[in-house]
Design a protein around this motif. Structure first.
Motif, PDB file in Angstrom:
ATOM      1  N   PRO A  93       0.728  -1.272  -0.156  1.00 50.57           N
ATOM      2  CA  PRO A  93      -0.023   0.060  -0.054  1.00 50.57           C
ATOM      3  C   PRO A  93       0.861   1.285  -0.067  1.00 50.57           C
ATOM      4  O   PRO A  93       2.295   1.395   0.252  1.00 50.57           O
ATOM      5  N   GLY A  94       0.393   2.523  -0.372  1.00 51.88           N
ATOM      6  CA  GLY A  94       0.825   3.817  -0.458  1.00 51.88           C
ATOM      7  C   GLY A  94       1.601   4.030  -1.688  1.00 51.88           C
ATOM      8  O   GLY A  94       1.554   3.284  -2.619  1.00 51.88           O
ATOM      9  N   GLU A  95       2.174   5.381  -1.416  1.00 54.24           N
ATOM     10  CA  GLU A  95       2.717   5.681  -2.856  1.00 54.24           C
ATOM     11  C   GLU A  95       4.257   5.351  -3.149  1.00 54.24           C
ATOM     12  O   GLU A  95       4.611   5.195  -4.142  1.00 54.24           O
ATOM     13  N   HIS A  96       4.929   5.457  -1.955  1.00 53.15           N
ATOM     14  CA  HIS A  96       6.292   5.204  -2.021  1.00 53.15           C
ATOM     15  C   HIS A  96       6.522   3.833  -1.603  1.00 53.15           C
ATOM     16  O   HIS A  96       6.383   3.454  -0.153  1.00 53.15           O
ATOM     17  N   CYS A  97       7.014   2.887  -2.226  1.00 51.50           N
ATOM     18  CA  CYS A  97       6.979   1.416  -1.872  1.00 51.50           C
ATOM     19  C   CYS A  97       8.258   0.634  -2.137  1.00 51.50           C
ATOM     20  O   CYS A  97       8.911   1.340  -3.456  1.00 51.50           O
ATOM     21  N   GLY A  98       8.797  -0.159  -1.586  1.00 50.26           N
ATOM     22  CA  GLY A  98       9.974  -0.740  -1.930  1.00 50.26           C
ATOM     23  C   GLY A  98      10.459  -1.735  -0.830  1.00 50.26           C
ATOM     24  O   GLY A  98       9.523  -2.432  -0.130  1.00 50.26           O
ATOM     25  N   CYS A  99      11.727  -2.041  -0.757  1.00 46.84           N
ATOM     26  CA  CYS A  99      12.296  -3.056   0.306  1.00 46.84           C
ATOM     27  C   CYS A  99      13.734  -2.905   0.507  1.00 46.84           C
ATOM     28  O   CYS A  99      14.333  -1.899  -0.213  1.00 46.84           O
ATOM     29  N   LYS A 100      14.209  -3.552   1.360  1.00 45.65           N
ATOM     30  CA  LYS A 100      15.888  -3.312   1.582  1.00 45.65           C
ATOM     31  C   LYS A 100      16.397  -4.411   0.692  1.00 45.65           C
ATOM     32  O   LYS A 100      15.956  -5.744   0.609  1.00 45.65           O
ATOM     33  N   ILE A 101      17.556  -3.989   0.198  1.00 49.22           N
ATOM     34  CA  ILE A 101      18.246  -5.070  -0.743  1.00 49.22           C
ATOM     35  C   ILE A 101      19.899  -4.786  -0.204  1.00 49.22           C
ATOM     36  O   ILE A 101      20.365  -4.061  -0.141  1.00 49.22           O
ATOM     37  N   LEU A 102      20.225  -6.102   0.207  1.00 48.26           N
ATOM     38  CA  LEU A 102      21.849  -6.139   0.586  1.00 48.26           C
ATOM     39  C   LEU A 102      22.651  -6.142  -0.889  1.00 48.26           C
ATOM     40  O   LEU A 102      22.158  -6.822  -1.761  1.00 48.26           O
ATOM     41  N   ILE A 103      23.600  -5.197  -0.924  1.00 45.65           N
ATOM     42  CA  ILE A 103      24.234  -5.028  -2.209  1.00 45.65           C
ATOM     43  C   ILE A 103      24.605  -6.397  -2.907  1.00 45.65           C
ATOM     44  O   ILE A 103      24.731  -6.555  -4.149  1.00 45.65           O
ATOM     45  N   GLY A 104      25.219  -7.365  -2.086  1.00 44.51           N
ATOM     46  CA  GLY A 104      25.581  -8.556  -2.364  1.00 44.51           C
ATOM     47  C   GLY A 104      24.786  -9.416  -3.190  1.00 44.51           C
ATOM     48  O   GLY A 104      25.109 -10.500  -3.593  1.00 44.51           O
ATOM     49  N   GLN A 105      23.513  -9.138  -3.066  1.00 44.44           N
ATOM     50  CA  GLN A 105      22.368  -9.843  -3.725  1.00 44.44           C
ATOM     51  C   GLN A 105      22.282  -9.808  -5.101  1.00 44.44           C
ATOM     52  O   GLN A 105      21.718 -10.752  -5.706  1.00 44.44           O
ATOM     53  N   PHE A 106      22.697  -8.660  -5.447  1.00 43.12           N
ATOM     54  CA  PHE A 106      22.589  -8.733  -6.997  1.00 43.12           C
ATOM     55  C   PHE A 106      23.547  -9.432  -7.958  1.00 43.12           C
ATOM     56  O   PHE A 106      23.139 -10.209  -8.592  1.00 43.12           O
ATOM     57  N   PRO A 107      24.775  -9.909  -7.298  1.00 45.65           N
ATOM     58  CA  PRO A 107      25.680 -10.995  -8.234  1.00 45.65           C
ATOM     59  C   PRO A 107      24.967 -12.353  -7.774  1.00 45.65           C
ATOM     60  O   PRO A 107      25.202 -13.277  -8.638  1.00 45.65           O
ATOM     61  N   LEU A 108      24.261 -12.532  -6.698  1.00 46.31           N
ATOM     62  CA  LEU A 108      23.754 -13.731  -6.437  1.00 46.31           C
ATOM     63  C   LEU A 108      22.647 -14.095  -7.385  1.00 46.31           C
ATOM     64  O   LEU A 108      22.426 -15.140  -7.896  1.00 46.31           O
ATOM     65  N   HIS A 109      21.855 -13.214  -8.259  1.00 40.56           N
ATOM     66  CA  HIS A 109      20.834 -13.408  -9.006  1.00 40.56           C
ATOM     67  C   HIS A 109      21.539 -12.974 -10.390  1.00 40.56           C
ATOM     68  O   HIS A 109      20.501 -12.848 -11.438  1.00 40.56           O
TER      69      HIS A 109
END
Length: 334
Positions: free
Chosen positions: A164-180
């Motif tokens: 819900p709401g206008e500003h939406c997102g999450c926390k991302i650990l920077i090291g998770q990008f290479p994981l995917h």
């Protein structure tokens, strides 16, 4: 903890014990007060004491069996929760798609205060932040698969759509990008002008100690002081240097990503802890272009002990720590 019914517990964990009378009969066969009688009594007492501390074979087998059953049940429960969550995301994305949300992501490293910042952000009206969309450990996180970039991005879009709401997102650990197997640049290009809060910790030494304590106590967040777990740790300088270099590399890779400079705000954990309301009013609210509001959190700091008490070999390494007490991702070389 899983407990068994009394009848099952007794049948599995206890063997039939012979009555004590057979020992008395054996003693009576020897003259009372004789050395043989005393020796026999000592042997029987020693045997009884040892037998109390030895788990029967069938008991050990049962414990192993129940551990396996509990592990299987946890896996099945997590799999069911993941399937239900994915079905809910798909349904909402088809029926209630909202393209007008502003994506917001908190980029951080482990033990830099990310969970506390998330809690502060959740207290702001019209802002909704989830935990970690990219963490495969959680049922709501994306599990890495081969050639899965499009699936990952679709998972993020669906997850944002459900918030819900206008500003939406999450926390991302920077090291998770290479994981995917996806870069921050590819991630950024696939979403409509997302904004990033880049959280770092100046005191890498305290970050390292906090990480070791969390690994040993298995506690990564707490909402009450009486629930805090703590322990003493020993710091290896090579491991501390590895963490410092990894911090510098990952933060620099994020800051050097083309196109996000104007949409990324770095800020320090220490500033947030010192005066969170002032930090939000002076930096975060203007950056997010939203009205100022009162921020609050239900979480507590997990370590209130002096660092000298938490580190067993602090006196030995104290003279080598100056490099690790004032980290800045903008200025620190890789």
């Amino acid at each position: 903890m899983l407990t068994l019914p009394a009848d099952v517990r007794h049948s599995f964990f206890y063997r039939y014990k012979r009555p004590v009378t057979h020992r008395l009969i054996q003693v009576d066969r020897v003259a009372t007060g004789s050395p043989e009688a005393h020796e026999l009594c000592k042997r029987q007492q020693s045997y009884d004491k040892k037998s109390e501390n030895v788990m029967p074979v069938d008991s050990q087998t049962s414990v192993g069996l129940w551990k396996t059953v509990k592990k299987s049940l946890r896996k099945a429960s997590k799999r069911t929760a993941r399937l239900r969550h994915q079905a809910s995301l798909r349904w909402n994305y088809v029926v209630h798609r909202d393209e007008g949300k502003q994506p917001l992501f908190l980029l951080a490293r482990q033990r830099t205060g990310g969970n506390m910042v998330l809690d502060y952000l959740r207290s702001i009206p019209n802002v909704s932040m989830a935990h970690e969309f990219l963490n495969p450990v959680f049922y709501y996180g994306f599990r890495p698969r081969k050639n899965s970039k499009e699936s990952l991005l679709l998972h993020v879009r669906r997850s944002i759509n459900c918030l819900p709401g206008e500003h939406c997102g999450c926390k991302i650990l920077i090291g998770q990008f290479p994981l995917h197997d996806i870069s921050l640049a590819e991630f950024d290009a696939a979403l409509p002008e997302p904004r990033y809060l880049l959280l770092y910790r100046r005191d890498v030494f305290r970050q390292f100690v906090s990480l070791k304590i969390a690994h040993q106590t298995k506690q990564y967040l707490a909402n009450a002081s009486e629930k805090l777990r703590t322990t003493d740790v020993e710091v290896d300088m090579d491991e501390l240097e590895d963490l410092y270099q990894l911090n510098a590399t990952e933060y620099r890779s994020a800051l050097d990503t083309t196109g996000i400079n104007q949409r990324c705000l770095p800020f320090a954990y220490e500033d947030m802890v010192a005066d969170p309301q002032r930090l939000f009013d002076s930096e975060l609210f203007p950056f997010l272009d939203i009205e100022s509001a009162r921020v609050s959190t239900g979480l507590v700091k997990q370590s209130n002990r002096p660092i000298e008490e938490s580190v067993r070999n602090f006196r030995e390494i104290e003279c080598k720590l100056s490099k690790y007490r004032n980290f800045d991702p903008v200025l620190s070389p890789v």
